[in-house]
Design an enzyme around this catalytic site. Structure first.
Site, PDB file in Angstrom:
ATOM      1  N   GLU A  48       0.828  -1.202   0.000  1.00 35.68           N
ATOM      2  CA  GLU A  48       0.000   0.000   0.000  1.00 35.68           C
ATOM      3  C   GLU A  48       0.866   1.258   0.000  1.00 35.68           C
ATOM      4  O   GLU A  48       1.823   1.367   0.766  1.00 35.68           O
ATOM      5  CB  GLU A  48      -0.910   0.024   1.231  1.00 35.68           C
ATOM      6  CG  GLU A  48      -1.971  -1.070   1.249  1.00 35.68           C
ATOM      7  CD  GLU A  48      -3.032  -0.902   0.184  1.00 35.68           C
ATOM      8  OE1 GLU A  48      -3.002   0.105  -0.557  1.00 35.68           O
ATOM      9  OE2 GLU A  48      -3.901  -1.785   0.082  1.00 35.68           O
TER      10      GLU A  48
ATOM     11  N   SER B 151     -13.502   0.527  -9.224  1.00 32.91           N
ATOM     12  CA  SER B 151     -14.604   0.574 -10.179  1.00 32.91           C
ATOM     13  C   SER B 151     -14.267   1.426 -11.387  1.00 32.91           C
ATOM     14  O   SER B 151     -14.627   1.091 -12.511  1.00 32.91           O
ATOM     15  CB  SER B 151     -15.865   1.102  -9.500  1.00 32.91           C
ATOM     16  OG  SER B 151     -15.636   2.389  -8.946  1.00 32.91           O
ATOM     17  N   SER B 152     -13.567   2.542 -11.169  1.00 31.78           N
ATOM     18  CA  SER B 152     -13.239   3.410 -12.297  1.00 31.78           C
ATOM     19  C   SER B 152     -12.357   2.684 -13.294  1.00 31.78           C
ATOM     20  O   SER B 152     -12.576   2.759 -14.504  1.00 31.78           O
ATOM     21  CB  SER B 152     -12.554   4.686 -11.801  1.00 31.78           C
ATOM     22  OG  SER B 152     -11.390   4.386 -11.063  1.00 31.78           O
TER      23      SER B 152
ATOM     24  N   ASP C 139      -4.392   0.106 -10.608  1.00 30.31           N
ATOM     25  CA  ASP C 139      -5.743  -0.407 -10.848  1.00 30.31           C
ATOM     26  C   ASP C 139      -5.927  -0.816 -12.304  1.00 30.31           C
ATOM     27  O   ASP C 139      -6.415  -1.912 -12.610  1.00 30.31           O
ATOM     28  CB  ASP C 139      -6.793   0.639 -10.469  1.00 30.31           C
ATOM     29  CG  ASP C 139      -6.824   0.925  -8.983  1.00 30.31           C
ATOM     30  OD1 ASP C 139      -6.096   0.246  -8.226  1.00 30.31           O
ATOM     31  OD2 ASP C 139      -7.579   1.820  -8.571  1.00 30.31           O
TER      32      ASP C 139
END
Length: 380
Positions: free
Chosen positions: A32, A121-122, A166
């Site tokens: 992270e 989600s994007s 992502d």
């Protein structure tokens, strides 16, 4: 079946037979805020995008999740107040800026990646849209460029400022594998994730923290300052990934303890990612779980981005013998912890944690059992 439902809905809205693409959400198993080594994986919570060509310059969109429609023109792309629309328009905008020719299109979107929880989600929407338009207009775009286009769509059109993790995971995800990714140069390796009777379970505490963005931005600023102090003494250092605890002790610790703590977490987290990858290569799931616990402790005590609710959940999980590891997840699924749970005890686990959490905080938990899946792909 979801595909038949999408075909039927598309015909209802646009009276055409569509191309359909699926794109996954993602979890970060470990790693992270490092801007260095990370270990993400694509999951079986997915977004579906269906498209067809138009004979004009128009863009017609419909979202099943929001029951919303949108119409615009390819030659006049403008940001809107709706994120789901901006993700799609951003891809159309970037494809053209990269020199690819596309025309007007109809697009229908549905799926189970929750927009409100931001389980990447994007990226799922962006990558699904990019793949769909690439297929629709017979474009030849390298996979890495798809991820970069999707990232630029979020940065340039929607207004985000995230890393490529992502989008990279949505594109390069592989069933049953995590991705060991070096964010500095995008070198990557698929690492088999052999769960052998265990499952990945997400527990979402549905938290809303208005200060989280401020705290994250502050932590990043502190890391940048610590890096500057080191770079002024060690010229070959580019990022905290290149540093060591010895450097932190020598150049940072005496200047500011809080900056030292933030930098120490990043340095140790980069090391933990590599150790975790080795555990997975050796099928040492127990060792991997212990590294997850260590990451949570670092996020809570050093980087200071956890909260009472998440600390309570992880500390509770540590006492459960059939759970190998747990940690809070950072950007991507706010208020959530990731757990490795014995398969036959999942129902017991969810029931127990749900009850103790409600007793302690008078709040509900949502549970998701996830599988590691392939990345973005054409399915029809």
């Amino acid at each position: 079946m979801i595909i038949e439902s999408i075909k039927s809905a598309f015909k209802k809205h646009f009276n055409r037979v569509p191309i359909i693409v699926r794109s996954p959400g993602k979890i970060n198993l470990i790693g992270e805020y490092t801007d260095g080594y990370v270990l993400p994986a694509a999951i079986d919570i997915v977004t579906y995008v269906a498209v067809s060509r138009r004979s004009d310059d128009d863009i017609h969109l419909y979202s099943e999740s929001y029951s919303e429609a949108f119409q615009g023109k390819l030659s006049d792309l403008n940001k809107t107040e709706k994120d789901w629309i901006n993700y799609i328009l951003g891809i159309a905008d970037q494809l053209q800026k990269w020199g690819y020719h596309i025309g007007g299109f109809n697009l229908y979107i549905d799926g189970d990646v929750p927009f409100d929880d931001e389980l990447s989600s994007s990226a799922a929407v962006e990558c699904a849209t990019a793949y769909a338009l690439i297929e629709l207009f017979s474009l030849s775009v390298p996979k890495l460029d798809v991820a970069k286009i999707a990232q630029m769509a979020e940065k340039g059109f929607k207004g985000g400022n995230g890393s490529i993790i992502d989008q990279f995971t949505s594109v390069f995800g592989k069933k049953g594998n995590a991705i060991l990714l070096d964010c500095k140069n995008l070198c990557h390796e698929h690492i088999p994730l052999k769960l052998d009777g265990y499952q990945l379970v997400l527990l979402n505490a549905n938290l809303e923290d208005s200060t989280s963005t401020i705290r994250l931005d502050r932590a990043k600023e502190q890391c940048e300052q610590g890096l500057l102090w080191i770079k002024s003494n060690v010229t070959q250092v580019v990022s905290l990934q290149d540093t060591s605890l010895k450097m932190l002790d020598k150049y940072v610790k005496g200047k500011d303890v809080e900056i030292y703590k933030k930098c120490k977490f990043i340095v140790e987290e980069n090391q933990r990612v590599l150790l975790a990858a080795e555990h997975l290569k050796n099928a040492n799931l127990k060792g991997f779980g212990q590294v997850m616990f260590q990451t949570h402790d670092g996020l809570s005590e050093l980087y200071q981005v956890s909260c009472n609710e998440l600390d309570f959940l992880v500390n509770t999980v540590k006492k459960i013998p059939y759970v190998l590891g747990a940690r809070m997840m950072g950007e991507g699924f706010d208020g959530c912890i990731l757990n490795i749970v014995k398969e036959e005890r999942i129902d017991d686990f969810i029931e127990e944690l749900t009850q103790v959490f409600e007793d302690e905080f008078s709040k509900k938990l949502d549970a998701y059992v996830v599988e590691i899946e392939n990345g973005t792909a054409l399915i029809l």
